[in-house]
Design a protein around this motif. Structure first.
Motif, PDB file in Angstrom:
ATOM      1  N   ILE A  33       0.819  -1.219   0.000  1.00 13.08           N
ATOM      2  CA  ILE A  33       0.000   0.000   0.000  1.00 13.08           C
ATOM      3  C   ILE A  33       0.853   1.269   0.000  1.00 13.08           C
ATOM      4  O   ILE A  33       0.329   2.369   0.132  1.00 13.08           O
ATOM      5  CB  ILE A  33      -0.963   0.024   1.205  1.00 13.08           C
ATOM      6  CG1 ILE A  33      -0.195   0.044   2.528  1.00 13.08           C
ATOM      7  CG2 ILE A  33      -1.928  -1.152   1.148  1.00 13.08           C
ATOM      8  CD1 ILE A  33      -1.068   0.272   3.739  1.00 13.08           C
ATOM      9  N   SER A  34       2.174   1.120  -0.157  1.00 10.58           N
ATOM     10  CA  SER A  34       3.042   2.290  -0.151  1.00 10.58           C
ATOM     11  C   SER A  34       2.962   3.025  -1.479  1.00 10.58           C
ATOM     12  O   SER A  34       2.872   2.415  -2.547  1.00 10.58           O
ATOM     13  CB  SER A  34       4.481   1.855   0.122  1.00 10.58           C
ATOM     14  OG  SER A  34       5.380   2.909  -0.096  1.00 10.58           O
ATOM     15  N   CYS A  35       2.991   4.361  -1.403  1.00 10.64           N
ATOM     16  CA  CYS A  35       3.041   5.130  -2.645  1.00 10.64           C
ATOM     17  C   CYS A  35       4.481   5.467  -3.028  1.00 10.64           C
ATOM     18  O   CYS A  35       4.739   6.092  -4.046  1.00 10.64           O
ATOM     19  CB  CYS A  35       2.203   6.406  -2.534  1.00 10.64           C
ATOM     20  SG  CYS A  35       2.696   7.502  -1.206  1.00 10.64           S
ATOM     21  N   THR A  36       5.436   5.053  -2.181  1.00  8.57           N
ATOM     22  CA  THR A  36       6.858   5.099  -2.536  1.00  8.57           C
ATOM     23  C   THR A  36       7.229   3.729  -3.103  1.00  8.57           C
ATOM     24  O   THR A  36       6.734   2.713  -2.638  1.00  8.57           O
ATOM     25  CB  THR A  36       7.716   5.386  -1.288  1.00  8.57           C
ATOM     26  OG1 THR A  36       7.258   6.580  -0.665  1.00  8.57           O
ATOM     27  CG2 THR A  36       9.178   5.532  -1.645  1.00  8.57           C
ATOM     28  N   ASP A  37       8.094   3.729  -4.100  1.00  7.75           N
ATOM     29  CA  ASP A  37       8.511   2.471  -4.705  1.00  7.75           C
ATOM     30  C   ASP A  37       9.160   1.581  -3.634  1.00  7.75           C
ATOM     31  O   ASP A  37      10.216   1.927  -3.093  1.00  7.75           O
ATOM     32  CB  ASP A  37       9.498   2.750  -5.837  1.00  7.75           C
ATOM     33  CG  ASP A  37       9.946   1.469  -6.543  1.00  7.75           C
ATOM     34  OD1 ASP A  37       9.309   0.415  -6.306  1.00  7.75           O
ATOM     35  OD2 ASP A  37      10.913   1.520  -7.316  1.00  7.75           O
TER      36      ASP A  37
END
Length: 323
Positions: free
Chosen positions: A187-191
């Motif tokens: 659910i991370s929006c960072t790679d």
């Protein structure tokens, strides 16, 4: 503005185990009973080893430490899971989620190291029986225990440290029944590719090291058993290793499936079932396995029960006479 919005995400929602609504109470009761059995079984085993001087030897110090870690692992996951059966959505603050993830990694990693140390202990007992008191001293046992816990702590610090590089803006819904690394990565929006790589490197290395230690130990044990011409000796060796080998098989199968296989795009119900097995089921099975397969533990339990019944009878005698 975008960074400011991302920083506002401070709570996560655990979806828990997928189940029909009418199963909430039955599932709650089942897992509540399992959790109570886990606490009673492991804490009882710890108390038994603590109170019996005959069990103050490396084999049982390892076993007591394993019971501590099993209690820790189950208590990290199960209480929150029980709440999820009664609540529509289980909310967790970011700090609480990080703490649960940290506690889980410490306990799960420590258990890996403990199982490897126990396999070395079994190797020394069976392959070098005359030198066993010299090889496996209480001092070496304490050192191995400390290293196991320190290894678990360092492993958790590494992964929790890398979690701080992630931001969560796509969703705050975790499709799991506890905060674990992989669901958080999803659910991370960072790679999260770097985090996945770190999990593969560190978790893979720890599992490879501990599994190789166990395989080498048991290979040498098998060769020793095959060389033995005594049926009694073979039976004794098998009974000595049987409980530990059962624990290793039950524990490492799910872990290898979860953390060493390539990551799938979604966390599915199969992943949760595997997680459920090694976080909730195995901690309740270990004290049963070791109690059933270990004659000294059985004798100590029987002795404790007899002493307890005798004390109850002695202290209850004057009350009986009053009537």
């Amino acid at each position: 503005m975008e960074k400011e919005n991302v920083s506002l995400l401070t709570e996560f929602v655990l979806t828990g185990l997928a189940h029909p609504p009418q199963w909430k109470i039955p599932l709650f009761l089942v897992f509540f009973v399992i959790y109570i059995m886990t606490l009673v079984g492991n804490l009882g085993l710890i108390a038994l080893i603590w109170n019996d001087p005959h069990l103050h030897i490396p084999m049982y110090l390892f076993l007591g430490s394993l019971a501590i870690v099993d209690t820790w692992l189950s208590s990290t996951v199960t209480p929150k899971m029980l709440v999820s059966f009664l609540a529509e959505n289980t909310l967790m603050a970011l700090s609480e989620c990080m703490a649960q993830c940290f506690s889980f990694i410490v306990s799960a990693t420590t258990e890996c190291f403990l199982l490897a140390a126990m396999s070395y202990d079994r190797y020394a007992a069976i392959c070098k029986p005359l030198l066993y008191p010299v090889i496996m001293t209480n001092r070496l046992c304490i050192h191995l225990l400390v290293l196991s816990f320190v290894g678990g702590l360092l492993h958790a610090l590494i992964h929790n440290g890398f979690l701080f590089r992630l931001t969560f803006c796509k969703s705050n819904i975790i499709h799991h029944f506890y905060c674990d690394l992989i669901p958080l990565f999803k659910i991370s929006c960072t790679d999260p590719s770097f985090n996945f790589l770190m999990v593969f490197i560190f978790s893979g290395s720890i599992q490879l090291f501990t599994i190789l230690t166990i395989l080498v130990s048991y290979t040498l044990i098998i060769f020793t058993i095959l060389k033995s011409k005594s049926v009694k000796g073979i039976r004794k060796a098998l009974s000595t290793c049987g409980a530990h080998f059962s624990s290793v098989t039950l524990y490492y199968g799910p872990l290898l499936f979860m953390y060493v296989r390539p990551a799938s795009p979604q966390v599915d119900s199969q992943d949760m079932m595997v997680s459920l097995f090694y976080t909730v089921i195995i901690p309740v099975l270990n004290p049963i396995i070791y109690s059933l397969r270990n004659k000294q533990v059985q004798d100590s339990v029987e002795k404790t029960i007899k002493v307890t019944i005798f004390l109850i009878w002695i202290y209850g005698l004057p009350m009986t006479e009053c009537y």
